[in-house]
Scaffold this motif. Structure first.
Motif, PDB file in Angstrom:
ATOM      1  N   ASN B 166       0.765  -1.256  -0.034  1.00  0.00           N
ATOM      2  CA  ASN B 166      -0.066  -0.152   0.068  1.00  0.00           C
ATOM      3  C   ASN B 166       0.855   1.225   0.183  1.00  0.00           C
ATOM      4  O   ASN B 166       0.310   2.083   0.532  1.00  0.00           O
ATOM      5  CB  ASN B 166      -1.104  -0.055   1.301  1.00  0.00           C
ATOM      6  N   ARG B 167       2.055   1.087  -0.404  1.00  0.00           N
ATOM      7  CA  ARG B 167       2.927   2.329  -0.399  1.00  0.00           C
ATOM      8  C   ARG B 167       2.700   3.143  -1.744  1.00  0.00           C
ATOM      9  O   ARG B 167       2.742   2.909  -2.755  1.00  0.00           O
ATOM     10  CB  ARG B 167       4.395   1.938  -0.375  1.00  0.00           C
ATOM     11  N   THR B 168       2.636   4.797  -1.369  1.00  0.00           N
ATOM     12  CA  THR B 168       2.253   5.354  -2.630  1.00  0.00           C
ATOM     13  C   THR B 168       3.707   5.862  -3.546  1.00  0.00           C
ATOM     14  O   THR B 168       3.464   5.995  -4.581  1.00  0.00           O
ATOM     15  CB  THR B 168       1.779   6.853  -1.968  1.00  0.00           C
ATOM     16  N   ASP B 169       4.708   5.574  -2.862  1.00  0.00           N
ATOM     17  CA  ASP B 169       5.934   5.847  -3.693  1.00  0.00           C
ATOM     18  C   ASP B 169       6.056   4.779  -4.789  1.00  0.00           C
ATOM     19  O   ASP B 169       6.895   4.928  -5.639  1.00  0.00           O
ATOM     20  CB  ASP B 169       7.352   6.113  -2.784  1.00  0.00           C
ATOM     21  N   VAL B 170       5.850   3.731  -4.516  1.00  0.00           N
ATOM     22  CA  VAL B 170       5.790   2.668  -5.574  1.00  0.00           C
ATOM     23  C   VAL B 170       5.244   2.942  -6.806  1.00  0.00           C
ATOM     24  O   VAL B 170       5.840   2.590  -7.878  1.00  0.00           O
ATOM     25  CB  VAL B 170       5.374   1.084  -4.993  1.00  0.00           C
ATOM     26  N   LYS B 171       4.108   3.683  -6.895  1.00  0.00           N
ATOM     27  CA  LYS B 171       3.484   4.271  -8.021  1.00  0.00           C
ATOM     28  C   LYS B 171       4.315   4.846  -9.134  1.00  0.00           C
ATOM     29  O   LYS B 171       4.211   4.947 -10.064  1.00  0.00           O
ATOM     30  CB  LYS B 171       2.231   4.992  -7.581  1.00  0.00           C
ATOM     31  N   HIS B 172       5.240   5.794  -8.627  1.00  0.00           N
ATOM     32  CA  HIS B 172       6.147   6.778  -9.385  1.00  0.00           C
ATOM     33  C   HIS B 172       7.596   6.090  -9.321  1.00  0.00           C
ATOM     34  O   HIS B 172       8.606   6.650  -9.563  1.00  0.00           O
ATOM     35  CB  HIS B 172       5.996   7.998  -8.971  1.00  0.00           C
ATOM     36  N   LEU B 173       7.918   4.848  -8.915  1.00  0.00           N
ATOM     37  CA  LEU B 173       9.280   4.373  -8.751  1.00  0.00           C
ATOM     38  C   LEU B 173       9.978   4.447 -10.440  1.00  0.00           C
ATOM     39  O   LEU B 173      11.094   4.506 -10.487  1.00  0.00           O
ATOM     40  CB  LEU B 173       9.204   2.899  -8.255  1.00  0.00           C
ATOM     41  N   TRP B 174       8.815   4.017 -11.201  1.00  0.00           N
ATOM     42  CA  TRP B 174       9.590   3.711 -12.616  1.00  0.00           C
ATOM     43  C   TRP B 174      10.070   5.189 -12.942  1.00  0.00           C
ATOM     44  O   TRP B 174      10.959   5.200 -14.138  1.00  0.00           O
ATOM     45  CB  TRP B 174       8.479   3.356 -13.344  1.00  0.00           C
ATOM     46  N   LEU B 175       9.950   6.364 -12.491  1.00  0.00           N
ATOM     47  CA  LEU B 175      10.328   7.324 -12.888  1.00  0.00           C
ATOM     48  C   LEU B 175      11.624   7.671 -12.496  1.00  0.00           C
ATOM     49  O   LEU B 175      12.354   8.632 -13.123  1.00  0.00           O
ATOM     50  CB  LEU B 175       9.405   8.568 -12.316  1.00  0.00           C
ATOM     51  N   ASP B 176      12.114   7.052 -11.326  1.00  0.00           N
ATOM     52  CA  ASP B 176      13.393   7.136 -10.897  1.00  0.00           C
ATOM     53  C   ASP B 176      14.628   7.051 -11.616  1.00  0.00           C
ATOM     54  O   ASP B 176      15.456   7.950 -11.924  1.00  0.00           O
ATOM     55  CB  ASP B 176      13.706   6.537  -9.573  1.00  0.00           C
ATOM     56  N   PRO B 177      14.742   6.174 -12.379  1.00  0.00           N
ATOM     57  CA  PRO B 177      15.836   5.837 -13.503  1.00  0.00           C
ATOM     58  C   PRO B 177      15.673   6.870 -14.417  1.00  0.00           C
ATOM     59  O   PRO B 177      16.781   7.369 -15.093  1.00  0.00           O
ATOM     60  CB  PRO B 177      15.551   4.387 -14.068  1.00  0.00           C
ATOM     61  N   ILE B 178      14.556   7.453 -15.139  1.00  0.00           N
ATOM     62  CA  ILE B 178      14.596   8.379 -16.047  1.00  0.00           C
ATOM     63  C   ILE B 178      15.204   9.762 -15.437  1.00  0.00           C
ATOM     64  O   ILE B 178      15.937  10.547 -16.314  1.00  0.00           O
ATOM     65  CB  ILE B 178      13.242   8.608 -16.481  1.00  0.00           C
ATOM     66  N   LEU B 179      14.562  10.110 -14.220  1.00  0.00           N
ATOM     67  CA  LEU B 179      14.935  11.340 -13.649  1.00  0.00           C
ATOM     68  C   LEU B 179      16.439  11.475 -13.275  1.00  0.00           C
ATOM     69  O   LEU B 179      17.080  12.443 -13.347  1.00  0.00           O
ATOM     70  CB  LEU B 179      14.015  11.824 -12.375  1.00  0.00           C
ATOM     71  N   ILE B 180      16.810  10.103 -12.821  1.00  0.00           N
ATOM     72  CA  ILE B 180      18.456  10.260 -12.274  1.00  0.00           C
ATOM     73  C   ILE B 180      19.527   9.985 -13.516  1.00  0.00           C
ATOM     74  O   ILE B 180      20.297  10.835 -13.657  1.00  0.00           O
ATOM     75  CB  ILE B 180      18.602   9.034 -11.163  1.00  0.00           C
ATOM     76  N   GLY B 181      18.836   8.978 -14.452  1.00  0.00           N
ATOM     77  CA  GLY B 181      19.741   8.814 -15.557  1.00  0.00           C
ATOM     78  C   GLY B 181      19.810   9.672 -16.693  1.00  0.00           C
ATOM     79  O   GLY B 181      20.670   9.983 -17.340  1.00  0.00           O
ATOM     80  N   GLY B 182      18.466  10.319 -16.760  1.00  0.00           N
ATOM     81  CA  GLY B 182      18.169  10.985 -18.078  1.00  0.00           C
ATOM     82  C   GLY B 182      19.283  12.089 -18.392  1.00  0.00           C
ATOM     83  O   GLY B 182      19.487  12.266 -19.330  1.00  0.00           O
TER      84      GLY B 182
END
Lengths: 383, 202
Positions: B166-182
């Motif tokens: 039920n964690r809300t941060d899991v919903k946008h976890l996919w964004l992290d590699p894009i925002l960090i590696g982008g």
């Protein structure tokens, strides 16, 4: 000596550094026996804080043994076991003379808007912190205190910031008997703030978070009524329904810059650093509290602007209070509460790790793995 | 808690908010019996930060004004200060290109200017890149595996800590590699474009 050092956002390592030196007659060098990772250290770890230089050692929660003292130190001697408040302060400036120790004007050359803090970037003065074997402690006659024999070391460690900050946050909320208090965030500061709200006579304490294991801790440690905001379409509506549509009397923001719960705010505030952090919790607090109510802001934010709903705050006639806690002022009363059995600060510690594993400790804490709430760091020389 | 809002005869959904504070769900006596220490600090006089300002508070200082710490290098300072503070941190003095940016920001802008903070953030990122190169020259390059602590994903139950909880941060976890590696991918692409452009011109 071994010390944690910052290498860039999301990257830290442990390396050999020079042992700190006495640089002022009232300095002490403290050999760290225990340090802790604070939620606000994550603002550093994520690169949200400004003027954070590669090589910086974090850590503003620590206790240790006095290893060396400067020529003017009178109140401490080598061998004393001390607890060190996270504030660095002179004791005599305009602000210190009035008890505003966290707002000292004589210790932070880099900024006037914030006082001095150990291991918290150059924006708070450029002092290395205590996630290391040794640390320089300025104004040793003012900040540190000898740990009383009847106070457990880990309880003392929690008093150096998190517990004192939560207790101070409840005081800033101006709680009256029977008040409904809503605490946003069930991290260490939120847990202590919720617990402290009862000490001040709250009639109802509600804690909001999205991590079920932390909400469970809020129920057992802080006797709080809890809600996971993920389960509700609109957490503010829920707060209104729970309070006869008036709103809570008092709210405490114990989240700060890393808040989640609104994708736009989270991305702009946390990921892209376009704001001084994500103000979701603060905006929820503004909307959840009743007209004429009080909001206490304990969550830390960066120095650049945030998209805060100030119009609502104005129209509702809210009192918004915040400050870094003047930690040492809290200690005598908190120690009384510990001795009376009202409070056991170390109950929230979930992990103890060697300093050399601190990179994994930060990732675990940042990603909320392994039901982590509070991590204590043990330097090799104190293991 | 029993609702204090009573429906009025005007029709369904009509009502008025009364003057009384909602009735507490639990009495003070009950709370005192149930919660250790309830009400111990009910009197504001027992609260250590009340009043907020306490002129003359004992601090342990035995000086009127503190002695000056020696300035062993030109210490940058906020221009909002009248002078260099008597005590200051000496960790990580400004160095390299990032140091030039930092010194300019401190010398030129007050804390009220967004440019001050934007330049400091820029300096932080430049410092990070400079330090990566330096660490390679010192034969101690950054190790993304150990320095990101990513191995704790295995040792500290990364999957079971996140999913089904039920964690809300899991919903946008996919964004992290894009925002960090982008930004790194974009920077690499830009460098490649420049190099190719120069080759073509030759």
């Amino acid at each position: 000596m071994r010390a944690m050092v910052y290498r860039g956002p999301y990257k830290i390592r442990v390396e050999e550094k020079d042992r700190p030196k006495i640089e002022h007659p009232n300095d002490a060098i403290v050999k760290v026996t225990r340090a802790a990772i604070c939620g606000s250290d994550l603002h550093l770890y994520h690169g949200v804080m400004t003027d954070l230089r590669v090589g910086h050692t974090f850590g503003h929660e620590f206790i240790g043994i006095v290893d060396e003292v400067g020529s003017s130190v009178q109140n401490l001697k080598v061998g004393d076991k001390v607890m060190v408040p996270f504030n660095i302060y002179c004791g005599t400036c305009f602000f210190c003379a009035r008890g505003l120790f966290s707002n000292c004007h004589n210790v932070n050359a880099n900024a006037t808007a914030v006082g001095g803090i150990y291991g918290y970037s150059h924006t708070t003065g450029g002092y290395d912190g205590g996630q290391a074997e040794y640390v320089r402690v300025p104004f040793a006659d003012v900040g540190p205190s000898i740990i009383p024999d009847d106070i457990d070391d880990e309880d003392a460690l929690m008093l150096t910031d998190a517990c004192s900050t939560g207790y101070f946050g409840a005081q800033l909320a101006d709680i009256h008997e029977g008040d409904t208090v809503v605490v946003f965030g069930a991290g260490p500061v939120g847990l202590y703030a919720a617990k402290s709200s009862w000490l001040m006579g709250a009639g109802r304490v509600i804690v909001i978070d999205h991590l079920d294991y932390r909400l469970e801790k809020a129920r057992t440690f802080a006797h709080a009524e809890t809600y996971n905001f993920v389960e509700y379409d609109d957490i503010v509506m829920l707060m209104k329904k729970l309070t006869d549509n008036l709103g809570a009397d008092r709210a405490i923001d114990a989240v700060g810059a890393e808040a989640d719960g609104n994708l736009f705010m989270h991305i702009t505030g946390v990921k892209l650093k376009l704001q001084g952090g994500s103000p979701i919790a603060l905006n929820w607090a503004i909307d959840s509290v009743r007209k004429g109510g009080t909001i206490s802001v304990m969550g830390a934010y960066g120095p650049v602007p945030n998209a805060v709903k100030y119009g609502d705050a104005l129209n509702k006639g809210l009192t918004i209070r915040g400050n870094q806690a003047p930690v040492k002022r809290q200690w005598p009363r908190l120690m009384e509460h510990i001795r009376n059995g009202y409070l056991k600060p170390s109950d929230i510690i979930t992990h103890r790790i060697p300093l050399d594993e601190i990179a994994e400790g930060y990732h675990m804490f940042s990603s909320k793995l392994d039901d982590c709430i509070k991590t204590v760091v043990v330097p090799p020389s104190a293991a | 808690m029993a609702s204090i809002i009573e429906e009025r005869p005007g029709g369904p959904g009509r009502g008025a908010y009364p003057a009384e504070k909602p009735t507490p769900r639990e009495s003070s006596e009950s709370l005192r019996a149930r919660i250790p220490g309830w009400g111990a600090d009910l009197d504001p006089a027992d609260r250590p930060s009340f009043p907020r300002e306490q002129p003359g508070i004992e601090t342990g200082a035995h000086w009127t004004t503190p002695e000056d710490q020696p300035e062993t290098y030109p210490r940058e300072r906020s221009i909002e200060h009248a002078f260099l503070t008597p005590v200051f941190g000496t960790a990580q003095p400004p160095k390299g290109v990032s140091g030039v940016i930092r010194r300019y920001s401190y010398a030129r802008h007050s804390e009220a200017k967004f440019a001050h903070w934007a330049l400091l953030i820029l300096a932080d990122r430049v410092d990070s890149i400079e330090s990566q190169f330096t660490s390679i020259l010192q034969l101690r390059p950054d190790n993304p595996i150990t320095e990101t602590g990513i191995l704790s994903e295995v040792r500290r139950h990364g999957l079971s800590s996140r999913y089904g909880r039920n964690r809300t941060d899991v919903k946008h976890l996919w964004l992290d590699p894009i925002l960090i590696g982008g930004p790194y991918i974009l920077a690499g692409w830009a460098v490649l474009r420049v190099v190719r452009g120069k080759r073509r011109r030759r």
